[in-house]
Motif scaffolding. Sequence first.
Motif, PDB file in Angstrom:
ATOM      1  N   ASP A  28       0.759  -1.114  -0.003  1.00 36.37           N
ATOM      2  CA  ASP A  28       0.127  -0.097  -0.266  1.00 36.37           C
ATOM      3  C   ASP A  28       1.170   1.441  -0.024  1.00 36.37           C
ATOM      4  O   ASP A  28       0.299   2.564  -0.140  1.00 36.37           O
ATOM      5  CB  ASP A  28      -1.244  -0.188   1.062  1.00 36.37           C
ATOM      6  CG  ASP A  28      -0.521   0.046   2.724  1.00 36.37           C
ATOM      7  OD1 ASP A  28       0.311  -1.256   2.851  1.00 36.37           O
ATOM      8  OD2 ASP A  28      -0.282   0.894   3.449  1.00 36.37           O
ATOM      9  N   LEU A  29       2.106   1.339   0.091  1.00 32.88           N
ATOM     10  CA  LEU A  29       3.244   2.231   0.194  1.00 32.88           C
ATOM     11  C   LEU A  29       3.758   2.748  -1.654  1.00 32.88           C
ATOM     12  O   LEU A  29       4.698   3.821  -1.378  1.00 32.88           O
ATOM     13  CB  LEU A  29       4.204   2.288   1.498  1.00 32.88           C
ATOM     14  CG  LEU A  29       3.506   1.942   2.369  1.00 32.88           C
ATOM     15  CD1 LEU A  29       5.076   1.906   3.315  1.00 32.88           C
ATOM     16  CD2 LEU A  29       3.215   2.968   3.270  1.00 32.88           C
ATOM     17  N   GLU A  38      10.111  12.626  -9.907  1.00 35.60           N
ATOM     18  CA  GLU A  38      10.064  11.631 -10.766  1.00 35.60           C
ATOM     19  C   GLU A  38       9.861  10.401 -11.149  1.00 35.60           C
ATOM     20  O   GLU A  38       9.327   9.739 -11.970  1.00 35.60           O
ATOM     21  CB  GLU A  38      11.642  11.760 -12.370  1.00 35.60           C
ATOM     22  CG  GLU A  38      12.626  11.196 -11.360  1.00 35.60           C
ATOM     23  CD  GLU A  38      13.392  11.597 -11.089  1.00 35.60           C
ATOM     24  OE1 GLU A  38      14.973  11.466 -11.271  1.00 35.60           O
ATOM     25  OE2 GLU A  38      13.084  13.046 -10.312  1.00 35.60           O
ATOM     26  N   PHE A  39      10.159  10.095  -9.318  1.00 31.93           N
ATOM     27  CA  PHE A  39       9.822   8.483  -8.976  1.00 31.93           C
ATOM     28  C   PHE A  39       8.725   8.545  -7.738  1.00 31.93           C
ATOM     29  O   PHE A  39       9.206   9.224  -6.766  1.00 31.93           O
ATOM     30  CB  PHE A  39      11.315   8.020  -8.619  1.00 31.93           C
ATOM     31  CG  PHE A  39      12.110   7.570  -9.583  1.00 31.93           C
ATOM     32  CD1 PHE A  39      11.839   6.949 -10.797  1.00 31.93           C
ATOM     33  CD2 PHE A  39      13.942   7.997  -9.603  1.00 31.93           C
ATOM     34  CE1 PHE A  39      13.161   7.003 -12.125  1.00 31.93           C
ATOM     35  CE2 PHE A  39      14.525   7.663 -10.376  1.00 31.93           C
ATOM     36  CZ  PHE A  39      14.217   7.236 -11.118  1.00 31.93           C
ATOM     37  N   THR A  40       7.685   7.402  -8.250  1.00 28.98           N
ATOM     38  CA  THR A  40       7.404   6.732  -6.527  1.00 28.98           C
ATOM     39  C   THR A  40       8.296   6.086  -5.743  1.00 28.98           C
ATOM     40  O   THR A  40       9.017   5.811  -6.636  1.00 28.98           O
ATOM     41  CB  THR A  40       5.775   6.072  -7.381  1.00 28.98           C
ATOM     42  OG1 THR A  40       6.279   5.117  -7.555  1.00 28.98           O
ATOM     43  CG2 THR A  40       4.793   7.395  -8.063  1.00 28.98           C
ATOM     44  N   LEU A  41       7.429   5.900  -5.170  1.00 29.68           N
ATOM     45  CA  LEU A  41       8.080   4.454  -4.086  1.00 29.68           C
ATOM     46  C   LEU A  41       8.430   3.519  -4.720  1.00 29.68           C
ATOM     47  O   LEU A  41       9.920   2.790  -5.310  1.00 29.68           O
ATOM     48  CB  LEU A  41       8.115   4.570  -2.766  1.00 29.68           C
ATOM     49  CG  LEU A  41       8.711   3.171  -1.516  1.00 29.68           C
ATOM     50  CD1 LEU A  41      10.424   3.727  -1.698  1.00 29.68           C
ATOM     51  CD2 LEU A  41       7.741   3.404  -0.324  1.00 29.68           C
ATOM     52  N   ARG A  42       7.726   2.917  -6.181  1.00 27.69           N
ATOM     53  CA  ARG A  42       7.679   1.888  -6.658  1.00 27.69           C
ATOM     54  C   ARG A  42       8.895   1.684  -7.741  1.00 27.69           C
ATOM     55  O   ARG A  42       9.422   1.374  -8.350  1.00 27.69           O
ATOM     56  CB  ARG A  42       6.504   1.008  -7.104  1.00 27.69           C
ATOM     57  CG  ARG A  42       6.529  -0.138  -7.514  1.00 27.69           C
ATOM     58  CD  ARG A  42       4.777   0.218  -9.120  1.00 27.69           C
ATOM     59  NE  ARG A  42       4.259   0.417  -8.176  1.00 27.69           N
ATOM     60  CZ  ARG A  42       3.533  -0.151  -7.194  1.00 27.69           C
ATOM     61  NH1 ARG A  42       3.161  -2.080  -7.094  1.00 27.69           N
ATOM     62  NH2 ARG A  42       2.137  -0.384  -6.852  1.00 27.69           N
ATOM     63  N   GLN A  43       8.745   3.391  -9.077  1.00 29.81           N
ATOM     64  CA  GLN A  43       9.312   3.867  -9.111  1.00 29.81           C
ATOM     65  C   GLN A  43      11.010   3.275  -8.769  1.00 29.81           C
ATOM     66  O   GLN A  43      11.655   3.295  -9.454  1.00 29.81           O
ATOM     67  CB  GLN A  43       9.359   4.663 -10.361  1.00 29.81           C
ATOM     68  CG  GLN A  43       7.847   4.556 -11.175  1.00 29.81           C
ATOM     69  CD  GLN A  43       7.229   5.784 -11.010  1.00 29.81           C
ATOM     70  OE1 GLN A  43       7.295   6.918 -10.614  1.00 29.81           O
ATOM     71  NE2 GLN A  43       6.685   5.835 -12.659  1.00 29.81           N
ATOM     72  N   LEU A  74       7.137  -5.074 -10.902  1.00 31.33           N
ATOM     73  CA  LEU A  74       7.765  -6.539 -10.408  1.00 31.33           C
ATOM     74  C   LEU A  74       6.316  -6.447  -9.156  1.00 31.33           C
ATOM     75  O   LEU A  74       5.233  -5.566  -9.263  1.00 31.33           O
ATOM     76  CB  LEU A  74       8.736  -6.301  -9.178  1.00 31.33           C
ATOM     77  CG  LEU A  74       9.868  -6.910  -9.986  1.00 31.33           C
ATOM     78  CD1 LEU A  74      10.886  -6.260  -8.511  1.00 31.33           C
ATOM     79  CD2 LEU A  74      10.414  -8.161 -10.560  1.00 31.33           C
ATOM     80  N   PRO A  75       5.579  -7.953  -9.337  1.00 32.47           N
ATOM     81  CA  PRO A  75       4.779  -8.468  -7.607  1.00 32.47           C
ATOM     82  C   PRO A  75       5.228  -6.843  -6.649  1.00 32.47           C
ATOM     83  O   PRO A  75       6.042  -6.999  -6.407  1.00 32.47           O
ATOM     84  CB  PRO A  75       4.651  -9.677  -8.000  1.00 32.47           C
ATOM     85  CG  PRO A  75       5.232 -10.199  -9.096  1.00 32.47           C
ATOM     86  CD  PRO A  75       6.662  -8.791  -9.456  1.00 32.47           C
ATOM     87  N   ASP A  76       4.093  -6.618  -6.686  1.00 29.43           N
ATOM     88  CA  ASP A  76       3.772  -5.673  -5.259  1.00 29.43           C
ATOM     89  C   ASP A  76       4.956  -5.975  -3.795  1.00 29.43           C
ATOM     90  O   ASP A  76       5.574  -5.648  -3.273  1.00 29.43           O
ATOM     91  CB  ASP A  76       2.729  -5.323  -5.092  1.00 29.43           C
ATOM     92  CG  ASP A  76       2.022  -4.357  -5.191  1.00 29.43           C
ATOM     93  OD1 ASP A  76       2.919  -4.098  -6.174  1.00 29.43           O
ATOM     94  OD2 ASP A  76       1.348  -3.545  -4.858  1.00 29.43           O
ATOM     95  N   ASP A  77       5.087  -7.705  -3.555  1.00 28.95           N
ATOM     96  CA  ASP A  77       5.817  -7.905  -2.571  1.00 28.95           C
ATOM     97  C   ASP A  77       7.601  -8.380  -3.022  1.00 28.95           C
ATOM     98  O   ASP A  77       7.838  -9.446  -2.094  1.00 28.95           O
ATOM     99  CB  ASP A  77       5.140  -9.288  -2.174  1.00 28.95           C
ATOM    100  CG  ASP A  77       4.697 -10.224  -2.573  1.00 28.95           C
ATOM    101  OD1 ASP A  77       5.069 -10.388  -3.881  1.00 28.95           O
ATOM    102  OD2 ASP A  77       4.198 -11.082  -2.373  1.00 28.95           O
ATOM    103  N   GLN A 133      11.900   8.517   3.367  1.00 28.76           N
ATOM    104  CA  GLN A 133      11.974   9.668   3.547  1.00 28.76           C
ATOM    105  C   GLN A 133      10.340   9.605   3.269  1.00 28.76           C
ATOM    106  O   GLN A 133       9.417   9.689   3.490  1.00 28.76           O
ATOM    107  CB  GLN A 133      12.097  10.855   2.686  1.00 28.76           C
ATOM    108  CG  GLN A 133      13.384  11.720   3.341  1.00 28.76           C
ATOM    109  CD  GLN A 133      13.100  12.667   4.617  1.00 28.76           C
ATOM    110  OE1 GLN A 133      12.308  13.292   4.573  1.00 28.76           O
ATOM    111  NE2 GLN A 133      13.730  11.777   5.154  1.00 28.76           N
ATOM    112  N   ALA A 134      10.401   8.791   2.001  1.00 25.70           N
ATOM    113  CA  ALA A 134       9.028   8.762   1.784  1.00 25.70           C
ATOM    114  C   ALA A 134       8.099   7.615   2.482  1.00 25.70           C
ATOM    115  O   ALA A 134       6.574   7.524   3.191  1.00 25.70           O
ATOM    116  CB  ALA A 134       9.069   7.139   0.390  1.00 25.70           C
ATOM    117  N   LEU A 135       8.482   6.717   3.223  1.00 27.37           N
ATOM    118  CA  LEU A 135       8.066   5.986   5.015  1.00 27.37           C
ATOM    119  C   LEU A 135       7.893   6.819   5.812  1.00 27.37           C
ATOM    120  O   LEU A 135       6.712   6.264   6.377  1.00 27.37           O
ATOM    121  CB  LEU A 135       8.826   4.733   4.975  1.00 27.37           C
ATOM    122  CG  LEU A 135       8.971   3.746   4.110  1.00 27.37           C
ATOM    123  CD1 LEU A 135      10.387   2.715   4.278  1.00 27.37           C
ATOM    124  CD2 LEU A 135       7.717   2.959   3.122  1.00 27.37           C
TER     125      LEU A 135
END
Length: 192
Positions: A28-29, A38-43, A74-77, A133-135
Amino acid sequence: MTAHQDPRPQYFRALDQLEKLVAEITPDLLDRPTPCEEFTLRQLLGHIVGGIHRLAYMGEGGRAEDVVAATGVLPDDAWPAALQRARARVEAAWADDAKLNRPTFAPWGEVPGAAAVGGYVMEAVTHSWDVAQALGTGFPLDDALAHTALAIAEMVLPAERRGGEVPFAEVRLVAADADVHTRLAAWLGRAV
């Protein structure tokens, strides 16, 4: 860090820190924004894992320019396992001490292997700050690693050389008593 120092211990400590941070990320994060605008946490995770693979490829004798940036699909996990696989590859690729003196084709040009690994110390430590920082959990970052990364950043990225092909914004001003992580982020152009 001089050309005579072995940057691998600091790099592997920086990867230890990243692994602990990534272990805290829940699916969820992953769409949270990061200080890398330019990046989300996933990116950002895709960029981090891709960067580790790029350093491994360079240690294997390849040229950094031949590695296409990771897309972060990638899969989230799957991020902790992807980071562990990248780490195993980079450790194997740089296990031979002789590679530290070998010409290496890094993203910023041909340098001795030690300089390439040193640049990735800076990258791993800085992106640890970005993830923290994102967390927003107050994860305790390693001050000694940040001092090493800041010394590298100040040496290889002078304040005057920003923009164009240098992928860092202008140095940001911070309070004189700012902690080393904030100073590192500001030196690399992050909004702090």
